[in-house]
Scaffold this motif. Structure first.
Motif, PDB file in Angstrom:
ATOM      1  N   GLY A  83       0.769  -1.241   0.000  1.00 48.39           N
ATOM      2  CA  GLY A  83       0.000   0.000   0.000  1.00 48.39           C
ATOM      3  C   GLY A  83       0.794   1.281   0.000  1.00 48.39           C
ATOM      4  O   GLY A  83       0.217   2.365   0.118  1.00 48.39           O
ATOM      5  N   THR A  84       2.099   1.211  -0.131  1.00 47.31           N
ATOM      6  CA  THR A  84       2.928   2.422  -0.183  1.00 47.31           C
ATOM      7  C   THR A  84       3.415   2.640  -1.606  1.00 47.31           C
ATOM      8  O   THR A  84       4.031   1.752  -2.207  1.00 47.31           O
ATOM      9  N   THR A  85       3.148   3.826  -2.141  1.00 47.59           N
ATOM     10  CA  THR A  85       3.640   4.196  -3.465  1.00 47.59           C
ATOM     11  C   THR A  85       4.663   5.318  -3.324  1.00 47.59           C
ATOM     12  O   THR A  85       4.847   5.876  -2.242  1.00 47.59           O
ATOM     13  N   ALA A  86       5.278   5.657  -4.454  1.00 45.18           N
ATOM     14  CA  ALA A  86       6.208   6.787  -4.443  1.00 45.18           C
ATOM     15  C   ALA A  86       5.494   8.069  -4.034  1.00 45.18           C
ATOM     16  O   ALA A  86       6.092   8.959  -3.409  1.00 45.18           O
ATOM     17  N   LEU A  87       4.204   8.173  -4.362  1.00 52.60           N
ATOM     18  CA  LEU A  87       3.432   9.364  -3.992  1.00 52.60           C
ATOM     19  C   LEU A  87       3.353   9.533  -2.476  1.00 52.60           C
ATOM     20  O   LEU A  87       3.421  10.652  -1.959  1.00 52.60           O
ATOM     21  N   HIS A  88       3.177   8.412  -1.757  1.00 51.06           N
ATOM     22  CA  HIS A  88       3.113   8.495  -0.293  1.00 51.06           C
ATOM     23  C   HIS A  88       4.412   9.075   0.265  1.00 51.06           C
ATOM     24  O   HIS A  88       4.394   9.931   1.164  1.00 51.06           O
ATOM     25  N   GLY A  89       5.531   8.603  -0.265  1.00 51.26           N
ATOM     26  CA  GLY A  89       6.811   9.107   0.204  1.00 51.26           C
ATOM     27  C   GLY A  89       7.003  10.584  -0.093  1.00 51.26           C
ATOM     28  O   GLY A  89       7.510  11.344   0.744  1.00 51.26           O
ATOM     29  N   GLU A  90       6.592  11.024  -1.283  1.00 51.36           N
ATOM     30  CA  GLU A  90       6.695  12.446  -1.634  1.00 51.36           C
ATOM     31  C   GLU A  90       5.829  13.297  -0.716  1.00 51.36           C
ATOM     32  O   GLU A  90       6.259  14.355  -0.232  1.00 51.36           O
ATOM     33  N   LEU A  91       4.596  12.841  -0.481  1.00 50.07           N
ATOM     34  CA  LEU A  91       3.689  13.606   0.370  1.00 50.07           C
ATOM     35  C   LEU A  91       4.222  13.704   1.791  1.00 50.07           C
ATOM     36  O   LEU A  91       4.188  14.785   2.409  1.00 50.07           O
ATOM     37  N   GLU A  92       4.740  12.614   2.324  1.00 47.62           N
ATOM     38  CA  GLU A  92       5.272  12.630   3.689  1.00 47.62           C
ATOM     39  C   GLU A  92       6.462  13.575   3.806  1.00 47.62           C
ATOM     40  O   GLU A  92       6.560  14.353   4.767  1.00 47.62           O
ATOM     41  N   ALA A  93       7.348  13.549   2.822  1.00 47.65           N
ATOM     42  CA  ALA A  93       8.524  14.424   2.870  1.00 47.65           C
ATOM     43  C   ALA A  93       8.127  15.889   2.781  1.00 47.65           C
ATOM     44  O   ALA A  93       8.647  16.744   3.511  1.00 47.65           O
ATOM     45  N   GLU A  94       7.180  16.202   1.884  1.00 50.61           N
ATOM     46  CA  GLU A  94       6.796  17.601   1.699  1.00 50.61           C
ATOM     47  C   GLU A  94       5.934  18.112   2.846  1.00 50.61           C
ATOM     48  O   GLU A  94       6.021  19.295   3.212  1.00 50.61           O
TER      49      GLU A  94
END
Length: 389
Positions: A83-94
């Motif tokens: 359930g983790t995509t690259a989008l999740h990582g980008e959103l969390e970082a930003e």
């Protein structure tokens, strides 16, 4: 019920007590019903939490569609499986960068984020001090944590300090839990004073900033950032992606070691399906808009102030807003419901808060300011509310 009642009667009797509960709600004027909204409407909306007017922004909806096209309609599993995509990582970082925290973790809802933060940061051996007016998700988190929970009078740092003043060694840890902006009246918590009280007693501070993100502070960076607490090692914040960001989901922000702990222990993270890609992509696009257009935060605060002043001038009992929520007191649950219905009939949608949604038992109309409301729409809303009071 007879001892040998027919199976159908026995089955009906299993939930027969619900009829009495419904009758109680009807007598108290507290029956709630679903009202599906249409895709488009001519009604003026002062009830939704779309504070910055981003839920239908072309960039946000296009990002949602693009994410669904690329990643699929669902996230397909829990965050720790598929359930983790690259989008999740980008959103969390930003999110972490924008709000001033070391790290962030995205959940399927703000409710799930609050449950995770409270339960993972406490135990049976912990003390929790919770504000009396906290959101239901924080209250439920306290209950599920099984910690010893003490309820402090609303927005009272002195009372929090007294409740934290326990004999040394009595509790393994202590946590103070508070909304940053309370969802019923829209008033702000005294965060700097609460932080001082926490630090005097070695307690952590958990801030639910659902109504502050996108509205308060420089560029809408939230209440924790405005109070100078973002990034502190003893402060954790939660946010929702469904208000100012116009999407869905929630997040916990804090020190990296707190986020790592949640990944490994928070049940609403480990056992819940991850936030769907469309909502994740929409929230990321909205966050970038908030960064690029800081005037949206300034505008929503100006609209809230205008609503307060004009409604007060009309002789109504209005609570001074600290952010986007404007609360107008009503005499009773029945009268609040009827008042909201008259507003709708006149073309205006407003929130109607009644017990048990209100901690003080006082019913009210709950208005939400939006950055995309014009001065003319504000004037129309005020005139309608005053005329239907």
């Amino acid at each position: 019920m007879p001892e040998h009642a027919p199976p159908a009667a026995q089955a009906e009797g299993a939930f027969g007590w619900l009829d009495a509960r419904r009758a109680e709600r009807e007598r108290a004027g507290l029956v709630r019903t679903l009202r599906p909204r249409q895709a488009t409407s001519s009604l003026l909306d002062l009830a939704s939490n779309d504070y910055l007017g981003l839920a239908r922004h072309p960039e946000v909806t296009a990002a949602a569609a693009a994410a669904a096209e690329r990643w699929g309609a669902g996230s397909t599993g829990s965050r720790l499986v598929t359930g983790t995509t690259a989008l999740h990582g980008e959103l969390e970082a930003e999110l972490a960068d924008f709000c001033g925290f070391e790290a962030a973790l995205v959940f399927s809802s703000g409710y799930a984020a609050n449950l995770a933060a409270v339960t993972a940061l406490s135990s049976r051996e912990s003390l929790i001090v919770s504000d009396a007016d906290n959101h239901a998700s924080l209250i439920d988190g306290c209950r599920l944590s099984r910690a010893h929970t003490l309820v402090a009078p609303h927005a009272d740092p002195a009372a929090v300090r007294k409740l934290l003043d326990q004999p040394p060694g009595r509790y393994a840890s202590a946590l103070v839990v508070t909304d940053a902006l309370f969802s019923v009246d829209g008033d702000a918590a005294p965060l700097p004073d609460l932080a001082v009280a926490c630090r005097e007693h070695g307690a952590g501070l958990l801030i639910d900033d659902a109504h502050g993100l996108g509205v308060l502070g420089t560029r809408g960076r939230g209440a924790a950032h405005t109070a100078g607490l973002a990034g502190a090692g003893d402060v954790v914040a939660t946010v929702t992606l469904s208000k100012s960001l116009g999407s869905q989901g929630g997040a916990v922000l804090g020190p990296a070691r707190v986020i790592e702990h949640l990944v490994n222990t928070a049940r609403t993270f480990i056992f819940d399906t991850g936030l769907n890609p469309a909502a994740t992509g929409a929230a990321l696009a909205a966050l970038r808009l908030v960064r690029r257009e800081p005037e949206r935060a300034e505008r929503v605060r100006a609209v809230a102030g205008a609503l307060y002043r004009r409604l007060s001038d009309a002789g109504l009992a209005v609570v001074r807003p600290d952010a986007a929520v404007v609360s107008v007191r009503a005499p009773s649950p029945d009268q609040a419901l009827a008042w909201a219905a008259r507003c709708r009939a006149a073309g205006l949608v407003v929130g109607c808060f009644r017990p048990p949604s209100v901690p003080d038992g006082v019913s009210r109309l709950r208005l939400t300011a939006r950055a995309d409301l014009t001065d003319e729409q504000v004037a129309t809303a005020v005139a309608t509310i005053a005329a239907t009071a």
